[in-house]
Write an enzyme that holds these catalytic residues in place. Sequence first.
Site, PDB file in Angstrom:
ATOM      1  N   ASP A  72     -28.794 -19.996  -7.628  1.00 20.21           N
ATOM      2  CA  ASP A  72     -27.907 -20.258  -8.764  1.00 20.21           C
ATOM      3  C   ASP A  72     -28.367 -21.578  -9.405  1.00 20.21           C
ATOM      4  O   ASP A  72     -29.343 -21.596 -10.155  1.00 20.21           O
ATOM      5  CB  ASP A  72     -26.481 -20.302  -8.186  1.00 20.21           C
ATOM      6  CG  ASP A  72     -25.390 -20.588  -9.190  1.00 20.21           C
ATOM      7  OD1 ASP A  72     -25.665 -20.605 -10.380  1.00 20.21           O
ATOM      8  OD2 ASP A  72     -24.241 -20.797  -8.773  1.00 20.21           O
ATOM      9  N   PHE A  91     -20.071 -14.561 -11.520  1.00 22.01           N
ATOM     10  CA  PHE A  91     -19.800 -14.581 -10.078  1.00 22.01           C
ATOM     11  C   PHE A  91     -19.820 -13.158  -9.517  1.00 22.01           C
ATOM     12  O   PHE A  91     -19.143 -12.268 -10.016  1.00 22.01           O
ATOM     13  CB  PHE A  91     -18.446 -15.244  -9.796  1.00 22.01           C
ATOM     14  CG  PHE A  91     -18.195 -15.408  -8.325  1.00 22.01           C
ATOM     15  CD1 PHE A  91     -18.827 -16.416  -7.606  1.00 22.01           C
ATOM     16  CD2 PHE A  91     -17.369 -14.525  -7.648  1.00 22.01           C
ATOM     17  CE1 PHE A  91     -18.628 -16.549  -6.236  1.00 22.01           C
ATOM     18  CE2 PHE A  91     -17.162 -14.652  -6.277  1.00 22.01           C
ATOM     19  CZ  PHE A  91     -17.787 -15.671  -5.579  1.00 22.01           C
ATOM     20  N   GLU A  97     -33.247 -16.111   0.545  1.00 24.12           N
ATOM     21  CA  GLU A  97     -31.942 -16.468  -0.041  1.00 24.12           C
ATOM     22  C   GLU A  97     -31.305 -15.210  -0.631  1.00 24.12           C
ATOM     23  O   GLU A  97     -32.001 -14.362  -1.186  1.00 24.12           O
ATOM     24  CB  GLU A  97     -32.154 -17.474  -1.182  1.00 24.12           C
ATOM     25  CG  GLU A  97     -32.041 -18.927  -0.775  1.00 24.12           C
ATOM     26  CD  GLU A  97     -30.587 -19.390  -0.656  1.00 24.12           C
ATOM     27  OE1 GLU A  97     -29.682 -18.563  -0.456  1.00 24.12           O
ATOM     28  OE2 GLU A  97     -30.379 -20.602  -0.761  1.00 24.12           O
ATOM     29  N   ASP A  98     -29.982 -15.124  -0.541  1.00 20.11           N
ATOM     30  CA  ASP A  98     -29.278 -14.025  -1.201  1.00 20.11           C
ATOM     31  C   ASP A  98     -29.336 -14.195  -2.716  1.00 20.11           C
ATOM     32  O   ASP A  98     -29.628 -13.274  -3.459  1.00 20.11           O
ATOM     33  CB  ASP A  98     -27.809 -13.955  -0.722  1.00 20.11           C
ATOM     34  CG  ASP A  98     -27.102 -15.323  -0.765  1.00 20.11           C
ATOM     35  OD1 ASP A  98     -27.767 -16.344  -1.030  1.00 20.11           O
ATOM     36  OD2 ASP A  98     -25.883 -15.352  -0.545  1.00 20.11           O
ATOM     37  N   ASP A 122     -19.932 -13.447  -0.631  1.00 16.46           N
ATOM     38  CA  ASP A 122     -18.485 -13.438  -0.371  1.00 16.46           C
ATOM     39  C   ASP A 122     -17.660 -14.080  -1.473  1.00 16.46           C
ATOM     40  O   ASP A 122     -18.195 -14.780  -2.336  1.00 16.46           O
ATOM     41  CB  ASP A 122     -18.197 -14.229   0.917  1.00 16.46           C
ATOM     42  CG  ASP A 122     -18.404 -15.729   0.710  1.00 16.46           C
ATOM     43  OD1 ASP A 122     -19.455 -16.118   0.182  1.00 16.46           O
ATOM     44  OD2 ASP A 122     -17.486 -16.505   1.045  1.00 16.46           O
ATOM     45  N   ARG A 138     -18.341  -9.598   2.137  1.00 16.55           N
ATOM     46  CA  ARG A 138     -19.758  -9.589   2.525  1.00 16.55           C
ATOM     47  C   ARG A 138     -20.219  -8.204   2.978  1.00 16.55           C
ATOM     48  O   ARG A 138     -21.383  -7.861   2.884  1.00 16.55           O
ATOM     49  CB  ARG A 138     -20.005 -10.560   3.689  1.00 16.55           C
ATOM     50  CG  ARG A 138     -19.800 -12.019   3.339  1.00 16.55           C
ATOM     51  CD  ARG A 138     -20.393 -12.891   4.448  1.00 16.55           C
ATOM     52  NE  ARG A 138     -19.927 -14.265   4.404  1.00 16.55           N
ATOM     53  CZ  ARG A 138     -20.424 -15.218   3.630  1.00 16.55           C
ATOM     54  NH1 ARG A 138     -21.418 -14.938   2.816  1.00 16.55           N
ATOM     55  NH2 ARG A 138     -19.947 -16.444   3.664  1.00 16.55           N
ATOM     56  N   GLY A 192     -24.877 -15.770   3.512  1.00 18.87           N
ATOM     57  CA  GLY A 192     -25.045 -14.795   2.436  1.00 18.87           C
ATOM     58  C   GLY A 192     -26.282 -13.928   2.542  1.00 18.87           C
ATOM     59  O   GLY A 192     -26.291 -12.777   2.112  1.00 18.87           O
ATOM     60  N   LYS A 214     -30.047 -16.396 -10.785  1.00 14.87           N
ATOM     61  CA  LYS A 214     -29.291 -16.670 -12.018  1.00 14.87           C
ATOM     62  C   LYS A 214     -30.112 -17.657 -12.851  1.00 14.87           C
ATOM     63  O   LYS A 214     -29.909 -18.879 -12.771  1.00 14.87           O
ATOM     64  CB  LYS A 214     -27.933 -17.292 -11.677  1.00 14.87           C
ATOM     65  CG  LYS A 214     -26.943 -16.340 -11.054  1.00 14.87           C
ATOM     66  CD  LYS A 214     -25.604 -17.064 -10.911  1.00 14.87           C
ATOM     67  CE  LYS A 214     -24.607 -16.277 -10.115  1.00 14.87           C
ATOM     68  NZ  LYS A 214     -23.415 -17.067  -9.755  1.00 14.87           N
TER      69      LYS A 214
HETATM   70  P1  5GP Z   1     -27.151 -22.916  -5.559  1.00 18.45           P
HETATM   71  O1  5GP Z   1     -27.301 -24.040  -4.576  1.00 18.45           O
HETATM   72  O2  5GP Z   1     -28.462 -22.325  -6.000  1.00 18.45           O
HETATM   73  O3  5GP Z   1     -26.279 -23.329  -6.729  1.00 18.45           O
HETATM   74  O4  5GP Z   1     -26.299 -21.790  -4.864  1.00 18.45           O
HETATM   75  C1  5GP Z   1     -26.784 -21.032  -3.822  1.00 18.45           C
HETATM   76  C2  5GP Z   1     -25.665 -20.466  -2.964  1.00 18.45           C
HETATM   77  O5  5GP Z   1     -24.426 -20.423  -3.671  1.00 18.45           O
HETATM   78  C3  5GP Z   1     -25.970 -19.039  -2.585  1.00 18.45           C
HETATM   79  O6  5GP Z   1     -26.718 -18.970  -1.396  1.00 18.45           O
HETATM   80  C4  5GP Z   1     -24.579 -18.450  -2.442  1.00 18.45           C
HETATM   81  O7  5GP Z   1     -24.065 -18.711  -1.144  1.00 18.45           O
HETATM   82  C5  5GP Z   1     -23.747 -19.208  -3.428  1.00 18.45           C
HETATM   83  N1  5GP Z   1     -23.609 -18.460  -4.703  1.00 18.45           N
HETATM   84  C6  5GP Z   1     -24.222 -18.718  -5.879  1.00 18.45           C
HETATM   85  N2  5GP Z   1     -23.850 -17.825  -6.826  1.00 18.45           N
HETATM   86  C7  5GP Z   1     -22.974 -16.976  -6.222  1.00 18.45           C
HETATM   87  C8  5GP Z   1     -22.235 -15.832  -6.668  1.00 18.45           C
HETATM   88  O8  5GP Z   1     -22.299 -15.383  -7.829  1.00 18.45           O
HETATM   89  N3  5GP Z   1     -21.446 -15.221  -5.743  1.00 18.45           N
HETATM   90  C9  5GP Z   1     -21.315 -15.674  -4.461  1.00 18.45           C
HETATM   91  N4  5GP Z   1     -20.511 -14.993  -3.659  1.00 18.45           N
HETATM   92  N5  5GP Z   1     -21.991 -16.749  -4.007  1.00 18.45           N
HETATM   93  C10 5GP Z   1     -22.821 -17.395  -4.869  1.00 18.45           C
END
Ligand code: 5GP
Length: 193
Positions: free
Chosen positions: A121, A170, A117-118, A177, A183, A63, A149
């Site tokens: 969350d 989302f 990081e993209d 993606d 992407r 991402g 987020k």
């Molecule tokens: P975390 O581990 O912080 O819950 O999630 C991180 C990863 O989840 C991000 O690097 C990404 O790949 C994916 N992710 C979290 N939120 C989103 C979203 O709204 N859209 C997409 N496409 N991927 C997300």
Amino acid sequence: MFNRNFAALILFFMDRIKVYDKTFVPYIPHDELMGCIDKVAEEINRDYAGAEDVPVVLCILNGSIMFTGELMQRLNFPCQLVSTKMTSYVGTSTTGEVKQTMPLTASLKGRRVIVTEDIVDTGLTLVALKKILEEEGASDVKICTMLFKKDAYRANEKIDYIGKEIPNRFILGFGLDYNELGRNLRDIYVLED
Ligand code: 5GP
């Protein structure tokens, strides 16, 4: 053959985009993303000005590839690009289980690391990553994310650089993606209500 299938999977209509079964609407335009990246690059350049080591920019695939590419073009100190791949999302939600699906492309022992990081969350990926970097022997770890987020965040890790805070919805595009599609979109879209 591939192109024909691909065209069938992503359909553009008006300013909406349909990917598989889901419809997305415009959310963050490319220019605004560039402004967010300018801002974090400025902060990082300020903090790393005059660095005598070569800090590592650690791109979390897949991402973060677009964000990291744009960010690196703006960094004005010598830095090394290293990558790893972490996976936790399937479809539009987290599985709650984070896996490192590609090892680090270089050793980080004794290195200062800026994780790119993209999106952050729940923060589960960051927690898993911090553990890996500790075991790896990185001397310092800073976290930089294009999007955050805040309401979904459940970890205690400090996030040092944030491009933009967004609500818990989302999103798709600019590296992010939906089941591996979307992407390559220049702008970011959000799942329609
Ligand atoms: P975390 O581990 O912080 O819950 O999630 C991180 C990863 O989840 C991000 O690097 C990404 O790949 C994916 N992710 C979290 N939120 C989103 C979203 O709204 N859209 C997409 N496409 N991927 C997300």
